[in-house]
Design an enzyme around this catalytic site. Structure first.
Site, PDB file in Angstrom:
ATOM      1  N   SER A 142       0.864  -1.191   0.000  1.00 34.28           N
ATOM      2  CA  SER A 142       0.000   0.000   0.000  1.00 34.28           C
ATOM      3  C   SER A 142       0.893   1.230   0.000  1.00 34.28           C
ATOM      4  O   SER A 142       2.005   1.195   0.548  1.00 34.28           O
ATOM      5  CB  SER A 142      -0.863   0.001   1.261  1.00 34.28           C
ATOM      6  N   TYR A 156      -3.131  -1.274  10.519  1.00 33.91           N
ATOM      7  CA  TYR A 156      -3.005  -1.577   9.091  1.00 33.91           C
ATOM      8  C   TYR A 156      -1.620  -1.178   8.584  1.00 33.91           C
ATOM      9  O   TYR A 156      -0.940  -1.955   7.908  1.00 33.91           O
ATOM     10  CB  TYR A 156      -4.100  -0.830   8.317  1.00 33.91           C
TER      11      TYR A 156
END
Ligand SMILES: NC(=O)c1ccc[n+]([C@@H]2O[C@H](COP(=O)([O-])OP(=O)(O)OC[C@H]3O[C@@H](n4cnc5c(N)ncnc54)[C@H](OP(=O)(O)O)[C@@H]3O)[C@@H](O)[C@H]2O)c1
Length: 243
Positions: A142, A156
């Protein structure tokens, strides 16, 4: 279609949705045989039927990536059913947005299990097969891993930073065996996951302004098909519209 991937076998996690689904479609169009991994039998069957229209050979494996037993079982089924495994794409992921103050052990564990532990152990289980083929492994990371983590993303972001470390360390271990490792870092991509993030942020969602899952798939194919004199190690891909 490029001749490079035609006839090779790829294993894809998160193949039933979003980025993983787009990657599966793009690889099937390249003439690859696919092993799709998903946790939902109905969604998997639907994806399999859809992808079979390309003429590629498609297999589906139900696997809950939170479970080590399920990962081991799936990997051994894949190895038993396939004479070769050339490429593994780790796309499955989970995100729970919330302040650290409210994050439970179960929330932290879920993101660690699916985003870190699953790609780690699935890679381990398939690594001999990948080495035999001098294959390639792709970690869908990401853009968060290339920035300072923002609020509500501690669990996360920690999982994706960990995934980047796994990819970098593994690359040093397996490059000498002819295996290439790619980490791709997408920004906001128009998937079910991103739609939920917009809901959490209380913002209006416009899928067409975001990066598209097919854009991410195209970037991956372009890296996977580089000549063997090159290794694309890290790809950052962001929505062109920066609003
Ligand atoms: N969308 C973005 O903006 C964005 C940006 C950067 C990075 N990423 C990363 O890209 C990857 C794909 O995300 P996406 O946006 O495509 O999300 P998505 O549409 O929600 O897809 C996530 C996939 O992961 C699967 N999955 C989740 N938990 C699982 C489990 N326990 N066992 C097996 N499969 C499981 C889901 O299966 P089900 O279909 O059964 O739910 C689904 O196929 C993730 O790693 C995510 O972190 C996404």
């Amino acid at each position: 279609m490029t001749a490079y991937l035609n006839g090779q076998t790829a294993v894809i996690t998160g193949a039933t949705s979003g980025i993983g689904r787009s990657i599966a479609g793009a690889l099937a169009k390249q003439g690859m045989d696919l092993c799709l991994i998903g946790r939902n039998q109905k969604k998997l069957t639907h994806t399999l039927k859809d992808l079979e229209k390309t003429g590629s050979s498609i297999q589906a494996y139900v696997c809950n990536l939170e479970s080590i037993e399920s990962i081991e079982h799936t990997a051994s089924d894949i190895i038993r059913n396939n004479p070769r495994v050339d490429i593994v794409i780790h796309s499955a992921g989970n995100i729970i947005l919330q302040p650290l103050e409210n994050t439970t052990a179960a929330d932290l564990d879920l993101q660690y299990f699916v985003n870190v532990r699953a790609p780690f152990f699935l890679t381990q289980q398939l690594l001999s097969a990948i080495k035999r083929q001098k294959g390639q492994i792709v970690f869908v990371n990401s853009s968060i891993s290339q920035q300072k983590a923002k609020a509500n993303l501690s669990a996360y972001a920690a999982s994706k930073y960990a995934l980047m470390a796994i990819a970098d360390s593994l690359r040093e271990e397996v490059n000498p065996h002819g295996v290439r490792i790619l980490s791709i870092y997408p920004g906001r991509t128009a998937t079910a996951m991103q739609e939920n993030i917009y809901k959490f942020e209380n913002r209006e969602y416009h899928a067409d302004l975001l990066l598209q899952p097919d854009d991410v798939a195209q970037a991956i194919i372009s890296a996977l098909t580089m000549p063997r004199t090159a290794e694309v190690t890290d790809v950052s891909i962001l929505p062109f519209n920066k609003s």
